[in-house]
Design a protein around this motif. Structure first.
Motif, mmCIF file in Angstrom:
data_model
loop_
_atom_site.group_PDB
_atom_site.id
_atom_site.type_symbol
_atom_site.label_atom_id
_atom_site.label_comp_id
_atom_site.label_asym_id
_atom_site.label_seq_id
_atom_site.Cartn_x
_atom_site.Cartn_y
_atom_site.Cartn_z
ATOM 1 N N MET A 161 89.400 1.605 88.755
ATOM 2 C CA MET A 161 90.403 1.179 87.803
ATOM 3 C C MET A 161 90.114 1.792 86.429
ATOM 4 S SD MET A 161 91.783 -2.632 86.980
ATOM 5 C CE MET A 161 90.342 -3.350 86.268
ATOM 6 N N ILE A 162 88.879 1.719 85.968
ATOM 7 C CA ILE A 162 88.524 2.293 84.673
ATOM 8 C C ILE A 162 88.565 3.818 84.751
ATOM 9 C CG2 ILE A 162 86.650 2.555 83.008
ATOM 10 C CD1 ILE A 162 85.851 -0.338 83.671
ATOM 11 N N THR A 222 102.560 11.407 83.269
ATOM 12 C CA THR A 222 101.356 10.590 83.125
ATOM 13 C C THR A 222 101.698 9.182 82.653
ATOM 14 O OG1 THR A 222 100.132 12.593 82.602
ATOM 15 C CG2 THR A 222 99.052 10.519 82.101
ATOM 16 N N VAL A 223 102.672 9.069 81.768
ATOM 17 C CA VAL A 223 103.120 7.741 81.323
ATOM 18 C C VAL A 223 103.703 6.966 82.504
ATOM 19 C CG1 VAL A 223 104.801 6.531 79.882
ATOM 20 C CG2 VAL A 223 103.465 8.398 78.920
ATOM 21 N N VAL A 224 104.510 7.637 83.319
ATOM 22 C CA VAL A 224 105.083 6.975 84.500
ATOM 23 C C VAL A 224 103.978 6.531 85.458
ATOM 24 C CG1 VAL A 224 106.512 7.360 86.557
ATOM 25 C CG2 VAL A 224 107.325 8.085 84.330
ATOM 26 N N LEU A 225 102.965 7.386 85.652
ATOM 27 C CA LEU A 225 101.842 7.007 86.513
ATOM 28 C C LEU A 225 101.095 5.800 85.948
ATOM 29 C CD1 LEU A 225 100.407 10.505 87.445
ATOM 30 C CD2 LEU A 225 101.487 8.869 88.984
ATOM 31 N N GLY A 226 100.909 5.764 84.639
ATOM 32 C CA GLY A 226 100.255 4.620 84.010
ATOM 33 C C GLY A 226 101.047 3.335 84.191
ATOM 34 N N LEU A 227 102.361 3.438 84.037
ATOM 35 C CA LEU A 227 103.207 2.250 84.252
ATOM 36 C C LEU A 227 103.152 1.807 85.710
ATOM 37 C CD1 LEU A 227 106.309 3.207 82.095
ATOM 38 C CD2 LEU A 227 104.695 1.349 81.649
ATOM 39 N N GLY A 228 103.152 2.768 86.621
ATOM 40 C CA GLY A 228 103.047 2.421 88.046
ATOM 41 C C GLY A 228 101.720 1.774 88.369
ATOM 42 N N GLY A 229 100.639 2.281 87.782
ATOM 43 C CA GLY A 229 99.327 1.661 87.978
ATOM 44 C C GLY A 229 99.287 0.240 87.435
#
Length: 108
Positions: free
Chosen positions: A1-2, A38-45
């Motif tokens: 996660m980190i 990358t923002v979309v991936l962060g939101l998905g995570g």
């Protein structure tokens, strides 16, 4: 996660630097695509970790913005530079047009 968060942060910083430095419009466009992806991936995570679906609309809007922005810039570059500015595509190891010109100069 980190580790995933760290990787996304490094990617965001690298894409932001490339968008600022450039040097061409296409470099900046690719950097903005990487940034938005990358923002979309962060939101998905975040959605996976917190087990919610509140960000789906935002993710869709960001993805649509990235796609339409890329298409717009590609069309603009195509109109201003023209398709002949791209040049022929050669395979690795094949001589390109500049190699052929160099060979004819040596033959003289």
């Amino acid at each position: 996660m980190i580790g995933g968060g760290t990787a996304l942060t490094i990617t965001l910083i690298a894409a932001l630097i490339r968008a600022i430095i450039g040097p061409t419009v296409l470099d900046r466009m690719i950097a903005s695509d990487v940034f938005l992806t990358t923002v979309v991936l962060g939101l998905g995570g975040d959605m996976v970790i917190r087990q919610h679906t509140d960000s789906i609309t935002l993710m869709t809007a960001i993805a649509a913005t990235a796609v339409f922005g890329t298409i717009t810039v590609a069309r603009h570059v195509h109109r201003t530079d023209g398709p002949e500015s791209v040049g022929p595509i050669t395979q690795p190891g094949e001589p390109g047009p500049e190699d052929a010109a160099h060979a004819t100069e040596e033959a003289r």
